[in-house]
Design an enzyme around this catalytic site. Structure first.
Site, mmCIF file in Angstrom:
data_model
loop_
_atom_site.group_PDB
_atom_site.id
_atom_site.type_symbol
_atom_site.label_atom_id
_atom_site.label_comp_id
_atom_site.label_asym_id
_atom_site.label_seq_id
_atom_site.Cartn_x
_atom_site.Cartn_y
_atom_site.Cartn_z
ATOM 1 N N PRO A 88 17.320 15.260 -24.395
ATOM 2 C CA PRO A 88 16.520 16.238 -23.661
ATOM 3 C C PRO A 88 17.321 17.148 -22.736
ATOM 4 O O PRO A 88 18.290 16.721 -22.117
ATOM 5 C CB PRO A 88 15.557 15.366 -22.834
ATOM 6 C CG PRO A 88 16.219 14.045 -22.747
ATOM 7 C CD PRO A 88 16.980 13.876 -24.030
ATOM 8 N N ASN A 89 16.878 18.372 -22.695
ATOM 9 C CA ASN A 89 17.408 19.435 -21.820
ATOM 10 C C ASN A 89 18.773 19.966 -22.238
ATOM 11 O O ASN A 89 19.280 20.919 -21.644
ATOM 12 C CB ASN A 89 17.448 18.973 -20.339
ATOM 13 C CG ASN A 89 16.064 18.594 -19.838
ATOM 14 O OD1 ASN A 89 15.140 19.380 -19.961
ATOM 15 N ND2 ASN A 89 15.905 17.390 -19.325
ATOM 16 N N ARG A 113 21.878 25.725 -17.772
ATOM 17 C CA ARG A 113 21.407 24.564 -17.004
ATOM 18 C C ARG A 113 22.516 24.054 -16.073
ATOM 19 O O ARG A 113 23.571 23.609 -16.551
ATOM 20 C CB ARG A 113 21.041 23.451 -17.990
ATOM 21 C CG ARG A 113 20.653 22.155 -17.329
ATOM 22 C CD ARG A 113 20.601 21.003 -18.334
ATOM 23 N NE ARG A 113 20.253 19.781 -17.661
ATOM 24 C CZ ARG A 113 20.465 18.573 -18.158
ATOM 25 N NH1 ARG A 113 21.006 18.435 -19.352
ATOM 26 N NH2 ARG A 113 20.127 17.510 -17.465
ATOM 27 N N TYR A 148 27.391 21.189 -15.874
ATOM 28 C CA TYR A 148 27.475 21.110 -17.340
ATOM 29 C C TYR A 148 28.235 22.271 -17.986
ATOM 30 O O TYR A 148 28.412 22.284 -19.207
ATOM 31 C CB TYR A 148 26.052 21.022 -17.926
ATOM 32 C CG TYR A 148 25.308 19.788 -17.448
ATOM 33 C CD1 TYR A 148 25.769 18.512 -17.759
ATOM 34 C CD2 TYR A 148 24.163 19.895 -16.661
ATOM 35 C CE1 TYR A 148 25.104 17.376 -17.303
ATOM 36 C CE2 TYR A 148 23.492 18.760 -16.205
ATOM 37 C CZ TYR A 148 23.969 17.516 -16.521
ATOM 38 O OH TYR A 148 23.316 16.385 -16.073
ATOM 39 N N ASN A 202 24.429 12.101 -27.471
ATOM 40 C CA ASN A 202 24.275 12.309 -26.036
ATOM 41 C C ASN A 202 22.789 12.125 -25.734
ATOM 42 O O ASN A 202 21.991 13.039 -25.911
ATOM 43 C CB ASN A 202 24.730 13.709 -25.615
ATOM 44 C CG ASN A 202 24.658 13.892 -24.103
ATOM 45 O OD1 ASN A 202 24.046 13.088 -23.399
ATOM 46 N ND2 ASN A 202 25.279 14.942 -23.601
ATOM 47 N N ALA A 251 19.078 12.179 -20.366
ATOM 48 C CA ALA A 251 18.367 11.336 -19.379
ATOM 49 C C ALA A 251 17.926 9.994 -19.969
ATOM 50 O O ALA A 251 17.817 9.003 -19.242
ATOM 51 C CB ALA A 251 17.161 12.093 -18.832
ATOM 52 N N HIS A 256 19.659 6.490 -19.359
ATOM 53 C CA HIS A 256 19.439 5.651 -18.187
ATOM 54 C C HIS A 256 18.079 4.976 -18.183
ATOM 55 O O HIS A 256 17.726 4.290 -17.226
ATOM 56 C CB HIS A 256 19.577 6.517 -16.921
ATOM 57 C CG HIS A 256 20.692 7.513 -17.000
ATOM 58 N ND1 HIS A 256 22.010 7.134 -17.102
ATOM 59 C CD2 HIS A 256 20.696 8.878 -17.057
ATOM 60 C CE1 HIS A 256 22.775 8.225 -17.175
ATOM 61 N NE2 HIS A 256 22.002 9.291 -17.154
ATOM 62 N N ASP A 275 17.811 -0.220 -28.842
ATOM 63 C CA ASP A 275 17.411 -1.056 -29.982
ATOM 64 C C ASP A 275 17.600 -0.315 -31.296
ATOM 65 O O ASP A 275 18.065 -0.895 -32.287
ATOM 66 C CB ASP A 275 15.945 -1.490 -29.827
ATOM 67 C CG ASP A 275 15.750 -2.519 -28.719
ATOM 68 O OD1 ASP A 275 16.761 -3.067 -28.230
ATOM 69 O OD2 ASP A 275 14.587 -2.766 -28.337
ATOM 70 N N GLU A 315 28.842 7.299 -27.795
ATOM 71 C CA GLU A 315 27.993 7.885 -26.740
ATOM 72 C C GLU A 315 28.782 8.994 -26.060
ATOM 73 O O GLU A 315 29.958 8.801 -25.713
ATOM 74 C CB GLU A 315 27.636 6.773 -25.738
ATOM 75 C CG GLU A 315 26.818 7.251 -24.547
ATOM 76 C CD GLU A 315 26.587 6.108 -23.540
ATOM 77 O OE1 GLU A 315 26.863 4.926 -23.865
ATOM 78 O OE2 GLU A 315 26.152 6.410 -22.409
ATOM 79 N N HIS A 373 28.887 12.168 -23.080
ATOM 80 C CA HIS A 373 28.324 12.875 -21.926
ATOM 81 C C HIS A 373 29.275 13.972 -21.499
ATOM 82 O O HIS A 373 30.500 13.764 -21.476
ATOM 83 C CB HIS A 373 28.119 11.917 -20.737
ATOM 84 C CG HIS A 373 27.169 10.806 -21.058
ATOM 85 N ND1 HIS A 373 25.812 10.981 -21.111
ATOM 86 C CD2 HIS A 373 27.405 9.517 -21.383
ATOM 87 C CE1 HIS A 373 25.240 9.838 -21.450
ATOM 88 N NE2 HIS A 373 26.182 8.934 -21.621
ATOM 89 N N LEU A 374 28.712 15.094 -21.142
ATOM 90 C CA LEU A 374 29.546 16.189 -20.624
ATOM 91 C C LEU A 374 30.110 15.809 -19.257
ATOM 92 O O LEU A 374 31.291 16.011 -18.978
ATOM 93 C CB LEU A 374 28.713 17.465 -20.496
ATOM 94 C CG LEU A 374 28.188 18.029 -21.815
ATOM 95 C CD1 LEU A 374 26.694 18.203 -21.753
ATOM 96 C CD2 LEU A 374 28.860 19.314 -22.165
ATOM 97 N N SER A 375 29.233 15.286 -18.397
ATOM 98 C CA SER A 375 29.668 14.922 -17.049
ATOM 99 C C SER A 375 30.146 13.469 -17.036
ATOM 100 O O SER A 375 29.866 12.706 -17.970
ATOM 101 C CB SER A 375 28.497 15.098 -16.068
ATOM 102 O OG SER A 375 27.429 14.225 -16.407
ATOM 103 N N ARG A 387 28.500 9.923 -10.769
ATOM 104 C CA ARG A 387 27.346 10.686 -10.276
ATOM 105 C C ARG A 387 26.350 9.780 -9.526
ATOM 106 O O ARG A 387 26.725 8.720 -9.058
ATOM 107 C CB ARG A 387 26.711 11.430 -11.446
ATOM 108 C CG ARG A 387 27.686 12.456 -12.071
ATOM 109 C CD ARG A 387 27.027 13.301 -13.131
ATOM 110 N NE ARG A 387 25.936 14.088 -12.571
ATOM 111 C CZ ARG A 387 25.026 14.725 -13.324
ATOM 112 N NH1 ARG A 387 25.108 14.653 -14.646
ATOM 113 N NH2 ARG A 387 24.068 15.420 -12.762
ATOM 114 N N ARG A 446 22.359 7.305 -12.534
ATOM 115 C CA ARG A 446 23.036 7.744 -13.762
ATOM 116 C C ARG A 446 24.182 6.807 -14.160
ATOM 117 O O ARG A 446 24.785 6.948 -15.215
ATOM 118 C CB ARG A 446 23.621 9.142 -13.596
ATOM 119 C CG ARG A 446 22.589 10.225 -13.496
ATOM 120 C CD ARG A 446 23.230 11.594 -13.492
ATOM 121 N NE ARG A 446 22.369 12.529 -12.823
ATOM 122 C CZ ARG A 446 21.345 13.176 -13.398
ATOM 123 N NH1 ARG A 446 21.092 13.013 -14.676
ATOM 124 N NH2 ARG A 446 20.588 13.997 -12.701
#
Ligand code: DQA
Length: 158
Positions: A15-16, A23, A28, A80, A83, A86, A93, A104, A106-108, A113, A117
């Site tokens: 999402p997002n 954003r 990001y 990725n 949200a 978390h 599963d 997995e 993540h940009l950040s 953080r 997170r």
């Protein structure tokens, strides 16, 4: 690195992430999602890997795609979960069932953080995590996934 013919990597964006570019650019960056996907596809194709990218804002849709990746025996997933990283035991599963290479992304750097997170429900069931390199996280994840895949192919476990 020698080429792997006819291998398929799916990139699943949560999402997002469709808003990348505008954003929270301080966190990001300003690179857009189509730019990230085009870069991965070009890099993949140079290595003989077909890269297919999807984005959704819906948790269940991510699970449907992971289940489809299981059925279609996709070689590797870069995910990725944004949200949902978390919050989602369902995603964890679903990923547990996928036997291909899973990374997995993540940009950040989520570990540096907010406290909420710093927990990932996903990390425990993937082969590797790449976090904190901005858009380069995806490039590094693709490189790493192909490297794990090559090892598995050499060992005959795939
Ligand atoms: C993110 C980090 C998450 O905490 C956040 O909810 C995102 C993006 C990242 O790529 O840094 O949407 O996954």
């Amino acid at each position: 690195m020698s080429e792997i013919p006819l291998r398929e990597v799916w990139v699943l964006h949560g999402p997002n992430l469709n808003l990348l570019g505008t954003r929270e650019p301080a966190i990001y960056g300003t690179v857009t999602l189509p730019e990230i996907d085009a870069d991965l596809q070009a890099r993949g194709s140079a290595l003989g890997v077909r890269v297919v990218a999807y984005q959704t804002n819906h948790e269940g849709v991510l699970m449907d795609w992971i289940q489809a990746a299981v059925v279609q025996k996709v070689d590797a997933l870069l995910i990725n979960p944004a949200a949902f990283t978390h919050t989602s035991i369902g995603l964890r599963d679903a990923l547990s069932v996928f036997e291909g290479v899973k990374v997995e992304v993540h940009l950040s750097n989520i570990a540096s953080r907010e406290e909420f997170r710093q927990q990932s429900f996903v990390s425990g069931v993937v082969d590797a995590v790449v976090s904190g390199f901005g858009p380069d996280s995806y490039r590094l994840a693709l490189q790493g996934a192909i490297s794990i895949l090559r090892k598995r192919l050499q060992e005959g476990s795939r």
